[in-house]
Design a protein around this motif. Structure first.
Motif, PDB file in Angstrom:
ATOM      1  N   PRO A 170      10.229 -19.879 -17.866  1.00 20.06           N
ATOM      2  CA  PRO A 170       9.777 -20.522 -18.673  1.00 20.06           C
ATOM      3  C   PRO A 170      10.429 -21.774 -19.810  1.00 20.06           C
ATOM      4  N   HIS A 171      11.217 -22.320 -19.329  1.00 20.29           N
ATOM      5  CA  HIS A 171      11.606 -23.593 -18.688  1.00 20.29           C
ATOM      6  C   HIS A 171      10.819 -24.545 -18.143  1.00 20.29           C
ATOM      7  N   ALA A 172       9.261 -24.480 -17.641  1.00 21.20           N
ATOM      8  CA  ALA A 172       8.754 -25.624 -16.653  1.00 21.20           C
ATOM      9  C   ALA A 172       8.269 -26.397 -17.557  1.00 21.20           C
ATOM     10  N   GLY A 173       7.949 -26.692 -19.152  1.00 19.57           N
ATOM     11  CA  GLY A 173       7.500 -27.541 -19.486  1.00 19.57           C
ATOM     12  C   GLY A 173       8.344 -28.870 -19.743  1.00 19.57           C
TER      13      GLY A 173
ATOM     14  N   TYR B 216      17.154 -17.981 -15.175  1.00 18.24           N
ATOM     15  CA  TYR B 216      17.990 -19.882 -15.092  1.00 18.24           C
ATOM     16  C   TYR B 216      17.713 -19.901 -16.403  1.00 18.24           C
ATOM     17  N   GLY B 217      18.469 -20.563 -16.844  1.00 19.96           N
ATOM     18  CA  GLY B 217      18.664 -21.644 -18.184  1.00 19.96           C
ATOM     19  C   GLY B 217      18.343 -22.719 -17.982  1.00 19.96           C
ATOM     20  N   ARG B 218      17.961 -23.625 -18.613  1.00 17.69           N
ATOM     21  CA  ARG B 218      17.729 -24.578 -18.067  1.00 17.69           C
ATOM     22  C   ARG B 218      18.721 -26.000 -17.939  1.00 17.69           C
ATOM     23  N   HIS B 219      19.320 -25.695 -18.244  1.00 18.72           N
ATOM     24  CA  HIS B 219      20.614 -26.446 -17.383  1.00 18.72           C
ATOM     25  C   HIS B 219      20.719 -25.989 -16.128  1.00 18.72           C
ATOM     26  N   ASP B 220      20.759 -25.080 -16.091  1.00 21.20           N
ATOM     27  CA  ASP B 220      21.033 -24.028 -14.501  1.00 21.20           C
ATOM     28  C   ASP B 220      19.943 -24.823 -14.181  1.00 21.20           C
ATOM     29  N   LEU B 221      18.792 -24.869 -13.720  1.00 23.14           N
ATOM     30  CA  LEU B 221      17.621 -25.784 -12.885  1.00 23.14           C
ATOM     31  C   LEU B 221      17.622 -26.612 -13.341  1.00 23.14           C
ATOM     32  N   ASP B 222      18.083 -27.695 -14.378  1.00 24.30           N
ATOM     33  CA  ASP B 222      18.141 -28.696 -14.024  1.00 24.30           C
ATOM     34  C   ASP B 222      19.505 -29.098 -13.178  1.00 24.30           C
TER      35      ASP B 222
ATOM     36  N   TRP C 112      11.235 -25.565  -2.114  1.00 26.74           N
ATOM     37  CA  TRP C 112      11.062 -23.960  -2.522  1.00 26.74           C
ATOM     38  C   TRP C 112      11.568 -24.002  -4.250  1.00 26.74           C
ATOM     39  N   LEU C 113      12.804 -24.548  -4.168  1.00 29.49           N
ATOM     40  CA  LEU C 113      12.912 -24.285  -5.848  1.00 29.49           C
ATOM     41  C   LEU C 113      11.995 -24.731  -7.205  1.00 29.49           C
ATOM     42  N   VAL C 114      11.668 -25.899  -6.735  1.00 27.11           N
ATOM     43  CA  VAL C 114      10.508 -25.774  -7.568  1.00 27.11           C
ATOM     44  C   VAL C 114       9.553 -25.730  -7.716  1.00 27.11           C
ATOM     45  N   ASN C 115       8.640 -24.928  -6.219  1.00 28.05           N
ATOM     46  CA  ASN C 115       7.987 -24.305  -6.461  1.00 28.05           C
ATOM     47  C   ASN C 115       7.745 -22.820  -6.358  1.00 28.05           C
ATOM     48  N   TYR C 116       9.153 -22.218  -6.255  1.00 27.84           N
ATOM     49  CA  TYR C 116       9.232 -20.328  -5.624  1.00 27.84           C
ATOM     50  C   TYR C 116      10.414 -20.147  -7.478  1.00 27.84           C
ATOM     51  N   VAL C 117      11.103 -21.139  -8.151  1.00 30.02           N
ATOM     52  CA  VAL C 117      10.941 -21.069  -9.621  1.00 30.02           C
ATOM     53  C   VAL C 117      11.159 -22.208 -10.686  1.00 30.02           C
ATOM     54  N   VAL C 118      11.313 -22.591 -10.778  1.00 27.38           N
ATOM     55  CA  VAL C 118      10.948 -23.829 -11.811  1.00 27.38           C
ATOM     56  C   VAL C 118       9.359 -23.444 -12.075  1.00 27.38           C
ATOM     57  N   LYS C 119       8.269 -23.436 -11.134  1.00 26.68           N
ATOM     58  CA  LYS C 119       7.430 -23.604 -11.643  1.00 26.68           C
ATOM     59  C   LYS C 119       6.789 -22.306 -12.348  1.00 26.68           C
ATOM     60  N   LYS C 120       7.632 -20.875 -12.706  1.00 31.00           N
ATOM     61  CA  LYS C 120       7.731 -19.339 -12.873  1.00 31.00           C
ATOM     62  C   LYS C 120       8.091 -19.399 -13.969  1.00 31.00           C
TER      63      LYS C 120
ATOM     64  N   LEU D 209      14.840 -17.464  -2.711  1.00 32.60           N
ATOM     65  CA  LEU D 209      13.711 -15.828  -2.606  1.00 32.60           C
ATOM     66  C   LEU D 209      13.887 -15.116  -2.995  1.00 32.60           C
ATOM     67  N   ILE D 210      15.472 -14.851  -3.122  1.00 33.01           N
ATOM     68  CA  ILE D 210      15.995 -13.528  -4.208  1.00 33.01           C
ATOM     69  C   ILE D 210      15.930 -13.801  -5.712  1.00 33.01           C
ATOM     70  N   SER D 211      15.539 -14.907  -5.886  1.00 27.99           N
ATOM     71  CA  SER D 211      16.050 -15.004  -7.667  1.00 27.99           C
ATOM     72  C   SER D 211      14.831 -13.981  -8.098  1.00 27.99           C
ATOM     73  N   ARG D 212      15.161 -14.458  -9.817  1.00 29.45           N
ATOM     74  CA  ARG D 212      14.358 -13.895 -10.313  1.00 29.45           C
ATOM     75  C   ARG D 212      14.481 -14.967 -11.215  1.00 29.45           C
ATOM     76  N   PRO D 213      12.680 -16.310 -11.983  1.00 35.69           N
ATOM     77  CA  PRO D 213      13.136 -17.027 -11.762  1.00 35.69           C
ATOM     78  C   PRO D 213      13.143 -17.559 -13.464  1.00 35.69           C
ATOM     79  N   LYS D 214      13.326 -16.564 -14.245  1.00 33.33           N
ATOM     80  CA  LYS D 214      14.325 -15.746 -15.797  1.00 33.33           C
ATOM     81  C   LYS D 214      15.179 -16.140 -15.795  1.00 33.33           C
TER      82      LYS D 214
END
Length: 220
Positions: free
Chosen positions: A107-110, A77-83, A97-105, A70-75
């Motif tokens: 730039p590495h979502a695709g 995190y790098g791709r490897h961080d999110l993985d 929550w990680l997928v919906n609030y961070v990953v979907k927003k 909830l207090i993250s800024r989606p951008k």
């Protein structure tokens, strides 16, 4: 609140932990006892805190991880961080929550969507399907919907629970948003019968795809 420390926040979360909340959450696979409204209130007070978010995530505590999201800024995190974070997020709520609030927003979502869809871990693959469902609903250009239905038809019935749920959501979303594929989506749902007997509370929509599709299309 930029001076709030990790120790202060984790102590506050520990003080909020409630045995009854934890017992209810554990029935859904979530190992924490913090009321989510209270957790969101902490997040609102803290606002966006990228470094604190990383520290909270690394505690390996589910309530702390939910707050971190909830207090993250989606951008941030790098791709490897999110993985890495997705593979660590075994509690369903932290995963969602990680997928919906961070990953979907992000730039590495695709690229993560494609990588996760092909992953052998069904929990990781379920995140790929969640991102695919988002594309089906909001940005279907470039998706082969017929091929997605082929995969769902072949694999949905035998998929592990969380992967099955995510694939079923994608099946329903295709039927809801894409009239040219609706009859096939409904037919797949009827033939497979996945979640047909799922207990649905009054006033809620059944996750059984044919019923879900019909209900949502009737509201359009």
């Amino acid at each position: 609140m930029s001076d709030t420390t990790l120790a202060e926040v984790t102590a506050e979360l520990a003080a909020l932990a409630d045995a009854k909340v934890r017992a209810a959450n554990e029935k859904r696979g979530d190992d924490h006892g913090v009321n989510l409204a209270k957790l969101r209130a902490i997040a609102k007070r803290l606002k966006t805190r990228p470094e604190l978010a990383r520290q909270l995530w690394d505690t390996d505590d589910t309530a702390a991880r939910l707050l971190a999201v909830l207090i993250s800024r989606p951008k941030q995190y790098g791709r490897h961080d999110l993985d890495r974070m997705l593979r660590q997020a075994r509690a369903p709520k932290a995963h969602d929550w990680l997928v919906n609030y961070v990953v979907k927003k992000s730039p590495h979502a695709g690229e993560l969507r494609l990588a996760w869809l092909a992953d052998a871990d069904p929990v990781v693959a379920s995140a790929g399907w969640a991102l695919t469902t988002e594309r089906v609903a909001k940005k279907p250009e470039g998706l082969d919907l017929a091929a997605l239905l082929d995969t769902i038809e072949a694999e949905l019935a035998d998929a592990p629970d969380r992967l099955q749920w995510a694939m079923n959501h994608c099946l329903a979303q295709i039927g809801i948003d894409h009239a040219e594929h609706r009859a096939r989506a409904v037919g797949i749902g009827e033939r497979l019968g996945v979640l047909k007997d799922y207990p649905t509370p009054p006033g809620c929509t059944s996750p059984y795809a044919p019923t879900w599709i019909a209900e949502m299309v009737s509201r359009q």
